[in-house]
Structure formats: structure tokens, C-alpha cells
Design an enzyme around this catalytic site. Structure first.
Site, PDB file in Angstrom:
ATOM      1  N   HIS A   1       0.841  -1.209   0.000  1.00 47.86           N
ATOM      2  CA  HIS A   1       0.000   0.000   0.000  1.00 47.86           C
ATOM      3  C   HIS A   1       0.870   1.251   0.000  1.00 47.86           C
ATOM      4  O   HIS A   1       0.864   2.035   0.961  1.00 47.86           O
ATOM      5  CB  HIS A   1      -0.923  -0.023   1.223  1.00 47.86           C
ATOM      6  CG  HIS A   1      -2.363   0.188   0.902  1.00 47.86           C
ATOM      7  ND1 HIS A   1      -3.066  -0.687   0.121  1.00 47.86           N
ATOM      8  CD2 HIS A   1      -3.237   1.181   1.249  1.00 47.86           C
ATOM      9  CE1 HIS A   1      -4.318  -0.260   0.004  1.00 47.86           C
ATOM     10  NE2 HIS A   1      -4.445   0.869   0.675  1.00 47.86           N
TER      11      HIS A   1
ATOM     12  N   VAL B   1      -4.096   2.290  -9.015  1.00 47.66           N
ATOM     13  CA  VAL B   1      -2.773   2.008  -9.579  1.00 47.66           C
ATOM     14  C   VAL B   1      -2.623   0.503  -9.805  1.00 47.66           C
ATOM     15  O   VAL B   1      -2.137   0.056 -10.845  1.00 47.66           O
ATOM     16  CB  VAL B   1      -1.652   2.536  -8.663  1.00 47.66           C
ATOM     17  CG1 VAL B   1      -0.284   2.044  -9.152  1.00 47.66           C
ATOM     18  CG2 VAL B   1      -1.667   4.056  -8.609  1.00 47.66           C
ATOM     19  N   ALA B   2      -3.065  -0.297  -8.834  1.00 46.53           N
ATOM     20  CA  ALA B   2      -2.947  -1.753  -8.950  1.00 46.53           C
ATOM     21  C   ALA B   2      -3.723  -2.277 -10.149  1.00 46.53           C
ATOM     22  O   ALA B   2      -3.233  -3.125 -10.910  1.00 46.53           O
ATOM     23  CB  ALA B   2      -3.432  -2.427  -7.669  1.00 46.53           C
TER      24      ALA B   2
END
Length: 353
Positions: free
Chosen positions: A197, A206-207
Site C-alpha cells: 500500500h 494504480v494496482a
């Protein structure tokens, strides 16, 4: 990073059910080049549709919604000169991040890429993006009565740089060896990224953006044509539960990655199934009215817009689509909600093939 410490021990034995699902994914991957050669026009339409769905769905998962469809379209096309709300600003940010990755001109995976994506996410907001967190954070659930439950504890802020660098290096080394299935490696990277994180906000977006990029760089390009984010949004409870189950004991290195990996591979396999269905609908025989009917009955989402039919069936006029939809409405197979461009259609029943 923890998931890559002992890959042979962690994912050396893939559960039998998952082996079959991975095989489905690999078969789907093999069909991509064929469809690109045979149906370039259709794939161009599917790519546009997936872009819209991915940006909309990934934003909605985080509560970022632009309710006016026409307004959202203007933002997605870059025609909106002024972004009026924070949601519109962050919506445009995910557009920029995804478009940057899908252009394919980004450098190999490194910490700088992750930071750059974060900067793009918040480029239209007052928030300063493009830097790792400065304070420790928690991932929590908030109940309707205000109670807070800690879902998991990310890596401390002071260790973020180290953990991200280690994660990137170990992922790249694992890919280079070629000893483990690339889809599993992408899934493990995302799992570790979400536990680390690294940012104060925007980690999930973003992931999800990086997921598409890593899959494409590994040869799995279905996310260009079918939105993985849309599938995740439609199964949000399973998404969060899988992550919760697989992050337990992560810091001790004794976590179980398989709940998350099963979910992740299932999402990818479903995307390839959808891709194959849409490609089949695009090249099916029969009259144009029959092709519209087949698409709506067997391939469209339960709630869809005329634009979805148009994107899935290039070469069929709007007039023909309207006639087919109107006939199905009179047969009480579908119903319409709203008027004009904002209208949506929903299936009432799905006849057997």
C-alpha cells in the site's frame, strides 16, 4: 515481496481446478492473434468499449462517479475543458493513467513507473500525487453504525521504498526464469503491492491499471478488449474477500495466496470467454437483425446501451439495431429505461440457444 520469497514452495503446486482455468486462459491468449487478423474492425470497436468501461468501473469501485453519461463521455474524449468536481478530476486521472499504459510506450516495470501512474491519477486534483506515503496507513472497513474494523496493516511508510524495490526486482527475476506461470506472477505482484500500500490514496486504481500493463507485457492482451475492472466491480464482495483471505499473515510470510489467485485467474478466464463470445457474434452468419438479436440475447450485459450493441457489431446501422431492439421489446424479451442517448435496455428473459 513476501509472495516471491519462496515461489517454489508457495506456488510450486497449482491446485488442479486452477490448472484447468489457466489452460482456458492460455487457449484464449492463443486466439488473440487470430481475431486481430480476421476482425480488425470489431476489435477496434471492442477496444474503445473496454476503455470506457475500465475507466468508469475502476473509478466507481472507489466511489468516483460521474452520473451524467454525456458529461462522462466528454471527459473520456478529452473534450471537457473544465473539470467541475473532485470526481470528475479523478475520473480524468484514471483516463490519463490507463491511456499512458495502453499506448505501450512506458518503460519496463520499476518504482518510477508506479510513482508516475500515481502522479497521473491526481494530476487534475489539488492533491500532490507521484510520491510514496509519508505516514503509516491502515486499510479498514467502516460499518453503517460507524464501527471501524482493520482489514490489514500495510508496510510502514519508512519501509515503503525498500519493499517496492524488492517487489519489482523479485517479480522481474521470477519472470526471467520462466519457471512459473506468468499470470500467477502478475497476481502475486498485485497482491504484494496492495499489502505494501505504497500511497496514501489511489492504491487500488494504480494496482488495477498495472494489472492490465503486466498482463499485456506477458502476452495476455484481453484487457484491451474486455474490461477486467468491470468484472471486478460486478464482483466487488468476492474481490475484497479474496484479498482479505490472502493477506492474512502476509507480514510473517505464511499467508495463503490461493484465494486471491483463484479469483484473479477466474476474472481473466471470464474475460477471455466474453472476448470469444463477442468475436463470434461479430462474425456470425445470418441477417443483421438476427445478429443483433443473438448478441443481445446471449452476449450483452443484462443492462446495456445501444452504444454497446453498436460497438460489438460494427457495420450494422443504428436503424437496424433500433428495429431489432424494438421488435424484441414488443416480444417482451427486453425493456427500455430512459430516452434518447441516455436510454438503457435490460433483458427480461433469455431464451435458450
Amino acid at each position: 515481496m513476501r509472495s516471491f520469497a519462496d515461489l517454489d514452495g508457495l506456488v510450486g503446486r497449482v491446485p488442479s481446478g486452477l490448472v484447468a482455468t489457466l489452460s482456458t486462459v492460455d487457449v484464449g491468449r492463443g486466439s488473440e492473434a487470430l481475431f486481430r487478423d480476421q476482425l480488425p474492425g470489431l476489435l477496434g470497436q471492442l477496444e474503445h468499449r473496454a476503455r470506457v468501461q475500465s475507466i468508469t468501473a475502476s473509478s466507481a469501485i472507489e466511489g468516483i462517479v460521474v452520473p451524467d453519461i454525456a458529461r462522462a463521455d466528454r471527459i473520456l474524449s478529452g473534450q471537457a475543458r473544465t473539470l467541475r468536481t473532485r470526481s470528475e478530476q479523478e475520473f480524468a486521472g484514471y483516463r490519463d493513467a490507463q491511456d499512458y499504459l495502453f499506448r505501450g510506450d512506458w518503460q519496463p516495470l520499476n518504482a518510477g513507473l508506479l510513482v508516475h501512474l500515481h502522479k497521473l491519477l491526481f494530476a487534475h486534483t489539488p492533491v500532490i500525487g507521484g510520491r510514496f506515503k509519508h505516514e503509516d496507513n491502515l486499510v479498514v472497513d467502516r460499518s453503517p453504525d460507524g464501527d471501524i474494523t482493520v482489514r490489514f496493516r500495510p508496510v510502514p511508510a519508512a519501509q515503503t521504498d525498500f519493499y517496492i524495490s524488492e517487489l519489482v526486482d523479485r517479480y522481474k527475476a521470477a519472470v526471467h526464469t520462466g519457471l512459473h506461470h506468468p499470470v500467477l506472477l502478475v497476481g502475486l505482484f498485485i497482491l504484494d503491492f496492495l499489502v505494501i500500500h505504497p500511497f496514501e490514496d489511489g492504491n487500488g486504481r494504480v494496482a488495477r491499471a498495472v494489472t492490465n500493463a503486466l498482463l499485456m507485457s506477458s502476452g495476455y492482451g484481453v484487457s484491451r478488449y474486455v474490461s477486467l475492472e468491470q468484472t471486478i466491480a460486478e464482483s466487488a464482495d468476492e474481490y475484497y474477500q479474496a484479498l482479505l483471505d490472502s493477506t492474512k499473515d502476509w507480514h510473517e510470510g505464511s499467508h495463503d495466496p490461493w484465494p486471491w489467485l483463484r479469483y484473479f485467474v477466474d476474472v481473466l478466464a471470464a474475460a477471455y470467454g466474453t472476448f470469444a463470445d463477442r468475436a463470434a457474434a461479430g462474425r456470425s452468419g445470418g441477417s443483421k437483425m438476427e445478429r443483433v438479436r443473438d448478441y443481445v440475447t446471449h452476449h450483452a450485459q443484462p443492462v446495456f446501451r445501444m452504444a454497446d450493441v453498436r460497438a460489438a457489431l460494427p457495420g450494422i446501422s443504428d436503424q437496424t439495431i433500433r428495429m431489432a431492439l424494438d421488435r424484441m421489446r414488443h416480444e417482451q424479451l427486453i425493456a427500455v429505461d430512459g430516452l434518447g442517448r441516455a436510454a438503457s435496455w435490460r433483458r427480461i428473459q433469455s431464451p435458450s440457444r
